[in-house]
Design a protein around this motif. Structure first.
Motif, PDB file in Angstrom:
ATOM      1  N   LEU A 446       0.857  -1.188   0.000  1.00  0.00           N
ATOM      2  CA  LEU A 446       0.000   0.000   0.000  1.00  0.00           C
ATOM      3  C   LEU A 446       0.887   1.230   0.000  1.00  0.00           C
ATOM      4  O   LEU A 446       1.868   1.303   0.737  1.00  0.00           O
ATOM      5  CB  LEU A 446      -0.902   0.002   1.241  1.00  0.00           C
ATOM      6  CG  LEU A 446      -1.672   1.300   1.534  1.00  0.00           C
ATOM      7  CD1 LEU A 446      -2.671   1.619   0.438  1.00  0.00           C
ATOM      8  CD2 LEU A 446      -2.376   1.215   2.879  1.00  0.00           C
ATOM      9  N   ARG A 455      -4.710   7.255  -0.592  1.00  0.00           N
ATOM     10  CA  ARG A 455      -4.245   5.880  -0.788  1.00  0.00           C
ATOM     11  C   ARG A 455      -4.325   5.541  -2.254  1.00  0.00           C
ATOM     12  O   ARG A 455      -5.353   5.760  -2.879  1.00  0.00           O
ATOM     13  CB  ARG A 455      -5.125   4.910   0.010  1.00  0.00           C
ATOM     14  CG  ARG A 455      -4.967   5.088   1.491  1.00  0.00           C
ATOM     15  CD  ARG A 455      -6.118   4.482   2.252  1.00  0.00           C
ATOM     16  NE  ARG A 455      -5.766   4.437   3.662  1.00  0.00           N
ATOM     17  CZ  ARG A 455      -5.723   3.320   4.389  1.00  0.00           C
ATOM     18  NH1 ARG A 455      -6.053   2.174   3.856  1.00  0.00           N
ATOM     19  NH2 ARG A 455      -5.360   3.365   5.654  1.00  0.00           N
ATOM     20  N   TYR A 456      -3.256   4.995  -2.793  1.00  0.00           N
ATOM     21  CA  TYR A 456      -3.212   4.696  -4.223  1.00  0.00           C
ATOM     22  C   TYR A 456      -3.914   3.382  -4.513  1.00  0.00           C
ATOM     23  O   TYR A 456      -3.478   2.325  -4.096  1.00  0.00           O
ATOM     24  CB  TYR A 456      -1.762   4.700  -4.709  1.00  0.00           C
ATOM     25  CG  TYR A 456      -1.261   6.117  -4.815  1.00  0.00           C
ATOM     26  CD1 TYR A 456      -0.888   6.823  -3.677  1.00  0.00           C
ATOM     27  CD2 TYR A 456      -1.237   6.776  -6.032  1.00  0.00           C
ATOM     28  CE1 TYR A 456      -0.482   8.143  -3.759  1.00  0.00           C
ATOM     29  CE2 TYR A 456      -0.828   8.091  -6.135  1.00  0.00           C
ATOM     30  CZ  TYR A 456      -0.456   8.774  -4.981  1.00  0.00           C
ATOM     31  OH  TYR A 456      -0.076  10.083  -5.068  1.00  0.00           O
ATOM     32  N   ALA A 457      -5.053   3.503  -5.214  1.00  0.00           N
ATOM     33  CA  ALA A 457      -5.861   2.325  -5.533  1.00  0.00           C
ATOM     34  C   ALA A 457      -5.902   2.132  -7.037  1.00  0.00           C
ATOM     35  O   ALA A 457      -5.707   3.073  -7.805  1.00  0.00           O
ATOM     36  CB  ALA A 457      -7.274   2.491  -4.986  1.00  0.00           C
ATOM     37  N   TRP A 464      -5.509  -2.094  -3.727  1.00  0.00           N
ATOM     38  CA  TRP A 464      -4.462  -1.075  -3.637  1.00  0.00           C
ATOM     39  C   TRP A 464      -3.403  -1.348  -4.685  1.00  0.00           C
ATOM     40  O   TRP A 464      -3.146  -2.489  -5.050  1.00  0.00           O
ATOM     41  CB  TRP A 464      -3.801  -1.079  -2.245  1.00  0.00           C
ATOM     42  CG  TRP A 464      -4.751  -0.889  -1.102  1.00  0.00           C
ATOM     43  CD1 TRP A 464      -4.877  -1.706  -0.019  1.00  0.00           C
ATOM     44  CD2 TRP A 464      -5.673   0.187  -0.913  1.00  0.00           C
ATOM     45  NE1 TRP A 464      -5.834  -1.222   0.829  1.00  0.00           N
ATOM     46  CE2 TRP A 464      -6.344  -0.058   0.314  1.00  0.00           C
ATOM     47  CE3 TRP A 464      -6.016   1.321  -1.643  1.00  0.00           C
ATOM     48  CZ2 TRP A 464      -7.330   0.789   0.810  1.00  0.00           C
ATOM     49  CZ3 TRP A 464      -6.994   2.171  -1.142  1.00  0.00           C
ATOM     50  CH2 TRP A 464      -7.639   1.898   0.063  1.00  0.00           C
ATOM     51  N   CYS A 476      -1.203  -3.107 -10.009  1.00  0.00           N
ATOM     52  CA  CYS A 476      -2.334  -3.814  -9.421  1.00  0.00           C
ATOM     53  C   CYS A 476      -2.114  -5.313  -9.615  1.00  0.00           C
ATOM     54  O   CYS A 476      -1.967  -5.776 -10.748  1.00  0.00           O
ATOM     55  CB  CYS A 476      -3.650  -3.400 -10.084  1.00  0.00           C
ATOM     56  SG  CYS A 476      -5.032  -4.435  -9.571  1.00  0.00           S
TER      57      CYS A 476
END
Length: 740
Positions: A446, A455-457, A464, A476
């Motif tokens: 994460l 938060r990088y999703a 994440w 991903c």
DNA sequence: AGCACGCCGACT
DNA sequence: GTCGGCGTGCTC
């Protein structure tokens, strides 16, 4: 005489098919997800028995299919189009066809989708083009150049040489050869087909222990019976399961039958192939997705013709046209890799048992940590159990310990606790290797902005983005989307505020290098740059003792012996526990036990250390006590109470659509029409554990049935006449394995 | 799975 | 006015 016999046979055969006037019609199954087989006209002069592979017209194209039986007659005879040709290969065997029918019904897939697995070898059915070779003709060219002379010199030496080899040996270009051929000075002749080398029977390299001998004899006897039976071959890593099932293979070959070994991961089989070669004198055939079309085609035909007697393969090898299958061995039976999750959804381990049943063959499931299903089946006597007591050779199982990370935490921003570091140092001082294991790829699972908390999703999945620092990317792990790691936060624009939360394998590698700057460190992870070649080289270095510390993910657990490895450190033993998956405990036990089992094989007494925040967890306690059977018994009790597999059966229905409203509406629609059944209930709908995947929204139902309940019929009734919204998809996973 | 038919937006 | 987007439906 012979002609008369053939003619009467032909007539008898045609009589089995239905006649519409003068026309014979047959049912042809096509390898695609159509509703069912289609009827075609069998031309008067054509032989095409049940199982024959035929070319038929479909719309404006031509496709290959299989004659499945007499015509269904559900389509008007005048609409039928004639079969174009029948391929000159052996018809598919009745047991394979019966297996396909059974499997399609079981996994609730169209029969054509199952046939597709069998026929995914393009042009394997056409007449084989024989390999051509050159021989010298009677005439000689008027102008005998030096290059031409070299060609004749080579041909004088070896009479039949294929083009590429001739060009190489004579040091000439292809133009010289074609020139000579054009003028008839050299002639092309078909090379006789070479038969694959056959394994040598009874070539004993090693002596079996008493345990192994007993198991080997029982398995060999079962194989020689030429009837269906299922076996669990159960023994810790290093107990010599492979040598035992080699004897079952030997028995199959003795009986003139074929053997198939299914492995969950075919990419790391070098050591297996070496051991096989040592025992049988030749390498087995290997079947996996990385083969070239030519190789697939040749293997398919050779298996069909019975020229291949032993083959090692990934799950798709189940669908090869075996002509005389005697035994199927499913090695690492518990491995989740046997579950095919996309396209046709099936568990190759379970299908192997059914394939063996139709072929009247033995099926041997081998594992050091059997799945609960298999353990229960063995306990209840449905499978014969063959147990190997101990490790061969040295020291027995490694000593296991859990360290409590609450009382002895690592330094801030670090992941290895002091005891772990000390243990590694001791082993290195003793000239042994150490393995640091973390089942998490990348640098950090994460990435978060310290400034704004962003938060990088993944943009397409509910997941994440995982930082891969080496490649400076965020990735991903569900859909494979990659984006460069931004210099500044995409949300607030702050520079240098992105922080890595939690460890991944790359971060632990950094730490190991800092802690042991003098050590030679190797990383083993499935997403290593360089692919299989780099992996193989690294493995060779480890085996040669040119590495001191191995840092690795899941893949180190699989099928590799590290002869110098004395210590295994597990960075996060809790990973995977308590995530709500039905099989979380079982899997964690299997994985950690398998990884720990890498330590201490030959002359070294091994040890394993598990870092945990919940050292009292039953899984970890069972691991350090080494009490697998008690662990399995407790798991079994819990599953039985919940009526979960293997004491009940499950099916997952996953509904998905790019439009969230559509899935919600569809799942409500389905929820309203759930049929009533005493022995089956339905859980859900609920957002699927990954509620968005590759830009599709997903909802899930779970069907839970008693073991004897007609679960598939229930689902068929439930779904009959269902109208699917545009773009929506419904996939059915019978006996789901992954709940995440 | 392909391949065509069919009905609405941007091009020569 | 057409070219072409891919939604929908059929293939014995």
């Amino acid at each position: 005489m012979a002609g008369q016999g053939a003619e009467s046979q032909r007539l008898a055969f045609r009589a089995r098919f239905s006649h519409c006037g003068a026309m014979t019609a047959v049912q042809v199954l096509l390898p695609m997800a159509l509703t069912g087989p289609y009827d075609y006209e069998l031309p008067e002069n054509m032989e095409a028995p049940v199982g024959a592979i035929v070319r038929v017209p479909l719309g404006k194209r031509q496709v290959d299919g299989v004659v499945w039986g007499p015509a269904l007659g559900d389509v008007a005879p005048e609409k039928l189009r004639p079969i174009l040709s029948c391929h000159p290969v052996a018809p598919l065997a009745p047991d394979l066809m019966a297996f396909m029918d059974w499997m399609a019904n079981y996994v609730m897939a169209p029969r054509g989708a199952v046939l597709n697995q069998v026929m995914r070898v393009p042009s394997a059915f056409e007449a084989p083009r024989p390999l051509m070779a050159w021989r010298a003709g009677a005439s000689r060219p008027a102008r005998m150049t030096e290059a031409r002379a070299r060609v004749f010199a080579v041909l004088a030496d070896t009479p039949l040489v294929p083009t590429a080899l001739l060009a190489e040996r004579a040091q000439v270009s292809a133009a010289v050869i074609t020139g000579l051929a054009r003028d008839g000075h050299i002639l092309a002749v078909p090379l006789p087909e070479e038969t694959p080398q056959q394994p040598q029977l009874h070539r004993h390299g090693i002596t079996l222990t008493e345990d192994q001998t007993r198991a080997a004899q029982a398995l060999a006897a079962a194989v020689s019976q030429k009837t269906f039976s299922t076996h669990l071959l159960d023994g810790v890593t290093g107990a010599g399961k492979t040598e035992v099932y080699f004897e079952a293979i030997d028995a199959a070959l003795m009986a003139g039958r074929q053997a198939l070994v299914l492995l969950p991961e075919i990419s790391l089989t070098n050591q297996f192939l070496e051991r096989f070669a040592a025992r049988f004198g030749v390498a087995p055939a290997v079947w996996h997705s990385g083969l070239t079309m030519g190789e697939r085609r040749r293997l398919w035909r050779d298996v069909s013709a019975g020229k291949i007697s032993v083959l090692v393969g990934a799950r798709s090898a189940l669908f090869l046209p075996w002509s005389a299958l005697g035994v199927i061995i499913v090695d690492e039976e518990h491995d989740a890799g046997f579950k095919q999750e996309d396209g046709l959804i099936y568990n190759a381990r379970d299908m192997a048992i059914v394939r063996a049943r139709f072929a009247q063959a033995a099926c041997i499931l081998a594992s050091a940590t059997p799945s609960l299903e298999t353990a229960v089946n063995a306990r209840e006597g449905r499978y014969q159990r063959h147990h190997l007591e101990a490790r061969i050779g040295a020291a027995g199982m490694p000593e296991m310990a859990v360290v409590d990370m609450r009382s002895t935490p690592p330094e801030k921003g670090r992941w290895l606790v002091p005891q772990m570091i000390d243990a590694i140092r001791d082993r290195l001082a003793n000239q042994e290797q150490a393995l640091v294991f973390l089942n998490r790829r990348g640098y950090a699972p994460l990435t978060i902005c310290r400034q704004c908390g962003h938060r990088y999703a993944c943009g397409q999945c509910d997941a994440w983005m995982v930082e891969h620092r080496f490649r400076r990317e965020l990735m991903c792990h569900h859909c494979g989307t990659v984006e460069p790691k931004p210099e500044q936060c995409v949300s607030c624009g702050a520079v240098g505020t992105l922080a890595a939360c939690g460890p991944g394998i790359e971060q632990v590698t950094e730490e190991v290098i800092e802690l042991f700057p003098q050590a030679r460190v190797a990383v083993l992870s499935s997403d290593l740059r360089g692919g299989a070649a780099v992996m193989r080289r690294t493995l060779a270095q480890i085996t040669a003792g040119e590495v001191d510390i191995i840092v690795g993910t899941q893949i180190v657990a699989k099928g590799h012996h590290f002869p110098h490895l004395g210590f295994v450190g597990v960075v996060d033993a809790d990973l995977g526990l308590g995530n709500g998956d039905l099989r979380a405990s079982e899997r964690t036990y299997q994985l950690l036990s398998q990884v720990a089992g890498r330590a201490g094989r030959e002359a070294i007494k091994g040890a394993a250390m598990l870092q945990s925040y919940m050292p009292d967890h039953p899984v970890l306690q069972a691991l350090i006590a080494g009490d697998r059977d008690q662990f399995l018994a407790r798991e079994a009790t819990a599953r039985e109470a919940a009526r979960m597999p293997p004491f009940g059966r499950l099916a997952a229905l996953i509904l998905s659509s790019p439009r969230q409203e559509d899935v919600v509406a569809l799942s409500h629609n389905l929820a309203r029409r759930i049929p009533r059944a005493a022995d089956i209930d339905v859980l859900g709908p609920a957002p699927a554990p990954i509620a968005r995947l590759r830009n599709r929204f997903r909802y899930r139902f779970l069907v839970r049935a008693q073991r004897s309940a007609p679960m598939q019929a229930f689902i068929r009734q439930w779904l009959s006449g269902l109208k699917m919204p545009n773009g929506a998809r419904l996939s059915i996973d019978i006996d789901p394995y992954n709940f995440l």
